[in-house]
Design a protein around this motif. Structure first.
Motif, PDB file in Angstrom:
ATOM      1  N   VAL A  65      -3.077   1.770   5.111  1.00 18.22           N
ATOM      2  CA  VAL A  65      -3.022   2.234   3.721  1.00 18.22           C
ATOM      3  C   VAL A  65      -4.440   2.142   3.140  1.00 18.22           C
ATOM      4  O   VAL A  65      -5.365   1.678   3.804  1.00 18.22           O
ATOM      5  CB  VAL A  65      -2.034   1.400   2.879  1.00 18.22           C
ATOM      6  CG1 VAL A  65      -0.623   1.526   3.426  1.00 18.22           C
ATOM      7  CG2 VAL A  65      -2.449  -0.060   2.831  1.00 18.22           C
ATOM      8  N   GLU A  66      -4.607   2.563   1.867  1.00 17.79           N
ATOM      9  CA  GLU A  66      -5.947   2.527   1.269  1.00 17.79           C
ATOM     10  C   GLU A  66      -6.347   1.153   0.737  1.00 17.79           C
ATOM     11  O   GLU A  66      -7.449   0.686   0.975  1.00 17.79           O
ATOM     12  CB  GLU A  66      -6.064   3.534   0.111  1.00 17.79           C
ATOM     13  CG  GLU A  66      -6.060   4.972   0.529  1.00 17.79           C
ATOM     14  CD  GLU A  66      -4.718   5.629   0.272  1.00 17.79           C
ATOM     15  OE1 GLU A  66      -4.703   6.823   0.011  1.00 17.79           O
ATOM     16  OE2 GLU A  66      -3.702   4.921   0.352  1.00 17.79           O
ATOM     17  N   SER A  67      -5.479   0.517  -0.039  1.00 22.29           N
ATOM     18  CA  SER A  67      -5.903  -0.655  -0.804  1.00 22.29           C
ATOM     19  C   SER A  67      -5.202  -1.933  -0.359  1.00 22.29           C
ATOM     20  O   SER A  67      -4.085  -1.893   0.161  1.00 22.29           O
ATOM     21  CB  SER A  67      -5.629  -0.418  -2.293  1.00 22.29           C
ATOM     22  OG  SER A  67      -4.238  -0.460  -2.533  1.00 22.29           O
ATOM     23  N   PRO A  68      -5.832  -3.095  -0.596  1.00 23.34           N
ATOM     24  CA  PRO A  68      -5.194  -4.372  -0.277  1.00 23.34           C
ATOM     25  C   PRO A  68      -3.891  -4.588  -1.050  1.00 23.34           C
ATOM     26  O   PRO A  68      -2.932  -5.153  -0.508  1.00 23.34           O
ATOM     27  CB  PRO A  68      -6.252  -5.399  -0.690  1.00 23.34           C
ATOM     28  CG  PRO A  68      -7.547  -4.670  -0.623  1.00 23.34           C
ATOM     29  CD  PRO A  68      -7.218  -3.268  -1.031  1.00 23.34           C
ATOM     30  N   LYS A 109      -1.733  -2.311  -2.135  1.00 22.40           N
ATOM     31  CA  LYS A 109      -0.706  -1.480  -1.512  1.00 22.40           C
ATOM     32  C   LYS A 109      -0.284  -2.078  -0.166  1.00 22.40           C
ATOM     33  O   LYS A 109       0.901  -2.083   0.190  1.00 22.40           O
ATOM     34  CB  LYS A 109      -1.252  -0.063  -1.322  1.00 22.40           C
ATOM     35  CG  LYS A 109      -0.236   0.991  -0.913  1.00 22.40           C
ATOM     36  CD  LYS A 109      -0.908   2.354  -0.921  1.00 22.40           C
ATOM     37  CE  LYS A 109       0.031   3.447  -0.422  1.00 22.40           C
ATOM     38  NZ  LYS A 109      -0.645   4.771  -0.388  1.00 22.40           N
ATOM     39  N   ALA A 110      -1.256  -2.605   0.594  1.00 20.97           N
ATOM     40  CA  ALA A 110      -0.962  -3.236   1.878  1.00 20.97           C
ATOM     41  C   ALA A 110      -0.056  -4.447   1.688  1.00 20.97           C
ATOM     42  O   ALA A 110       0.901  -4.660   2.453  1.00 20.97           O
ATOM     43  CB  ALA A 110      -2.264  -3.650   2.561  1.00 20.97           C
ATOM     44  N   PRO A 165      -5.498  -2.406   5.118  1.00 19.33           N
ATOM     45  CA  PRO A 165      -6.136  -1.401   4.246  1.00 19.33           C
ATOM     46  C   PRO A 165      -7.414  -0.853   4.869  1.00 19.33           C
ATOM     47  O   PRO A 165      -8.145  -1.571   5.559  1.00 19.33           O
ATOM     48  CB  PRO A 165      -6.453  -2.205   2.982  1.00 19.33           C
ATOM     49  CG  PRO A 165      -6.712  -3.602   3.495  1.00 19.33           C
ATOM     50  CD  PRO A 165      -5.829  -3.784   4.706  1.00 19.33           C
ATOM     51  N   THR A 205      -1.548   6.680   3.929  1.00 18.29           N
ATOM     52  CA  THR A 205      -2.416   6.926   2.774  1.00 18.29           C
ATOM     53  C   THR A 205      -1.678   7.804   1.757  1.00 18.29           C
ATOM     54  O   THR A 205      -0.602   8.339   2.034  1.00 18.29           O
ATOM     55  CB  THR A 205      -3.708   7.609   3.239  1.00 18.29           C
ATOM     56  OG1 THR A 205      -3.369   8.708   4.097  1.00 18.29           O
ATOM     57  CG2 THR A 205      -4.587   6.629   4.003  1.00 18.29           C
ATOM     58  N   GLU A 239       1.262   0.747  -6.928  1.00 16.31           N
ATOM     59  CA  GLU A 239       1.092  -0.087  -5.742  1.00 16.31           C
ATOM     60  C   GLU A 239       2.060  -1.263  -5.706  1.00 16.31           C
ATOM     61  O   GLU A 239       2.381  -1.756  -4.633  1.00 16.31           O
ATOM     62  CB  GLU A 239      -0.353  -0.569  -5.644  1.00 16.31           C
ATOM     63  CG  GLU A 239      -1.316   0.566  -5.312  1.00 16.31           C
ATOM     64  CD  GLU A 239      -2.754   0.115  -5.220  1.00 16.31           C
ATOM     65  OE1 GLU A 239      -3.063  -0.991  -5.725  1.00 16.31           O
ATOM     66  OE2 GLU A 239      -3.565   0.853  -4.656  1.00 16.31           O
TER      67      GLU A 239
END
Length: 467
Positions: free
Chosen positions: A8-11, A13-14, A29, A81, A284
């Motif tokens: 994924v893109e961001s911590p 969201k992860a 991420p 993503t 997120e």
């Protein structure tokens, strides 16, 4: 059997997705874009079909090494993503950088970060959409070509340090053209006249002068306004006609990206950057009601489309919270503009059961305010319209016709919960109609006014305006 890797893109969201998927998955991420055109050269082979040359973004080498190592240890790599053009490009670059064979690399898409949506995306995993990747690549190449080719010209002609851009240069041109139009515009003077009319019974109200001998009045200067005011003062005044009608005011559709930004700016004075940062956080996810989940659907969208199950849920909630009278017989449907991509749903809560009051203590102040706005806008979009009873009185004063109007709410409808913020527009419209607010008398139309009622002129108020 090894674990599966989800990128994924961001911590943030992860963290949310990791809690949803559990121990059989590793969620990492990539921290946004991992490769780009070289920062200090054009990086595009114009002679070979504008072929771009990508390099690893500074600081992303360590991240890619970690992802490559995790992918080698995983049975399957899922690229999760964002479900848009930029997200697709990020996923493609990650895939190119971490795996030479893509048979165990899959693309998953979800419009909301909830257990149901994430698990369904795994069951329906697919391949990268290379059309979206090409679209992003074309956009990036154009940005670089315009910036690198035109910016040096600006340094020579205007000032060093200036930059040109695919979007910003066009925007500057539009602003300059509009500014020239504004400077060339010659304001035209006009006047409006309002009269305070008294009744034999207690109370008075304002009416606006409209016409003389059946023709609309255009008053161009103070001398003419004073002459008409003097003539008006000499007339006998009576109510000629009273009309009543119902007016239906329908709710606004759920938010798109642009309408969310506009409403947050009007109501809370949020910048675009601040609004989108908060919306990203709500998308997120947080921990609510014993599970980690996103609170809103994907926040970059130009569509007002809503999933059928979300509509069914919100109609049940409206019935439960506000009563059957506020639920329309059939769901309200809104048309998305023809120019819209319509790739994602409108911005809405992932579950309307998560009332703003339930989650307020879990959110930061900005998050709570934006979530409440999104929740209310979505819920009201599926409520019945407001119904107003409009009363209009035409008042005769010799050859002159004046008009007063007022409204009474017959049914609150969606305004029980929320009404779109349009204070500035309403104020502008009032001024343009010569109905600027006066604090010294009521604008409320008397409910019992009747045809033939004789009125007394208490005050005449000419007012100057400019177009």
């Amino acid at each position: 059997m090894g674990k599966s890797l989800v990128v994924v893109e961001s911590p943030a969201k992860a963290k949310t997705i990791n809690k949803i998927l559990g121990k059989d998955f590793v969620v990492k991420p990539c921290m946004g874009h991992v490769r780009d055109l070289p920062p200090k050269e054009l990086g595009i082979d114009v002679e070979d079909g504008f072929k771009p040359r990508y390099v690893t973004i500074r600081g992303k080498g360590k991240i890619l090494s970690g992802l490559r190592k995790a992918a080698q240890a995983a049975d399957t790599t899922y690229l999760a993503t964002d479900p848009d053009r930029e997200g697709e490009a990020i996923a493609w670059h990650v895939a190119q950088a971490i795996s030479h064979k893509n048979d165990n690399v899959k693309r998953i898409l979800f419009n909301e970060i909830t257990p149901k949506a994430v698990h369904e995306s795994l069951e329906h995993s697919g391949v990268l959409d290379l059309h979206k990747v090409d679209a992003q690549q074309a956009r990036r190449v154009l940005d670089r070509l315009v910036g690198y080719e035109i910016s040096p010209l600006l340094w020579k002609v205007i000032h060093s340090g200036l930059s040109a851009g695919r979007v910003q240069s066009v925007a500057v041109r539009l602003i300059c053209d509009r500014d020239r139009e504004i400077k060339a515009f010659e304001p035209q003077e006009y006047w409006s006249i309002e009269a305070l009319l008294g009744r034999e019974s207690q109370g008075s109200f304002w009416a606006r002068l409209l016409a003389k001998d059946g023709d609309k009045l255009d008053i161009g200067n103070q001398e003419e306004a004073n002459r008409i005011a003097a003539e008006l003062a000499a007339q006998d005044i009576a109510v000629k006609e009273v009309k009543e009608r119902d007016q239906v005011r329908r709710p606004a559709p759920p938010f798109t990206t642009s309408t969310l930004q506009q409403e947050c700016a009007r109501r809370m004075r949020f910048s675009v950057k601040r609004t989108m940062a908060v919306a990203q956080q709500l998308y997120e996810g947080i921990e609510a009601e014993g599970e980690t989940r996103g609170l809103i659907t994907y926040m970059r969208t130009d569509s007002v489309r809503v999933a059928a199950d979300a509509i069914a849920e919100v109609r049940e909630q409206i019935d439960s919270l506000y009563g059957r009278d506020y639920v329309p017989e059939t769901p309200n449907h809104y048309r998305t503009k023809n120019s819209a991509q319509d790739a994602h749903e409108a911005i809405r809560p992932t579950s309307v059961a998560l009332h703003p009051d339930k989650v307020e203590h879990l959110l930061k102040p900005d998050q709570a305010r934006v979530y409440s706005l999104i929740w209310k806008r979505f819920v009201t979009s599926q409520m019945k319209p407001q119904v107003l009873n409009i009363t209009t009185a035409n008042v005769e004063a010799g050859p002159y016709l004046l008009r007063a109007s007022g409204s009474v709410v017959k049914f609150l409808g969606f305004t029980l919960l929320y009404s779109e913020s349009k204070e500035e527009e309403d104020k502008s419209e009032a001024v343009s109609n010569g109905m600027a607010e006066r604090e010294d008398a009521s604008r409320t139309m008397p409910a019992d006014i009747a045809e033939g009622e004789v009125l007394k002129l208490e005050q005449i108020a000419p007012e100057q305006h400019f177009t």
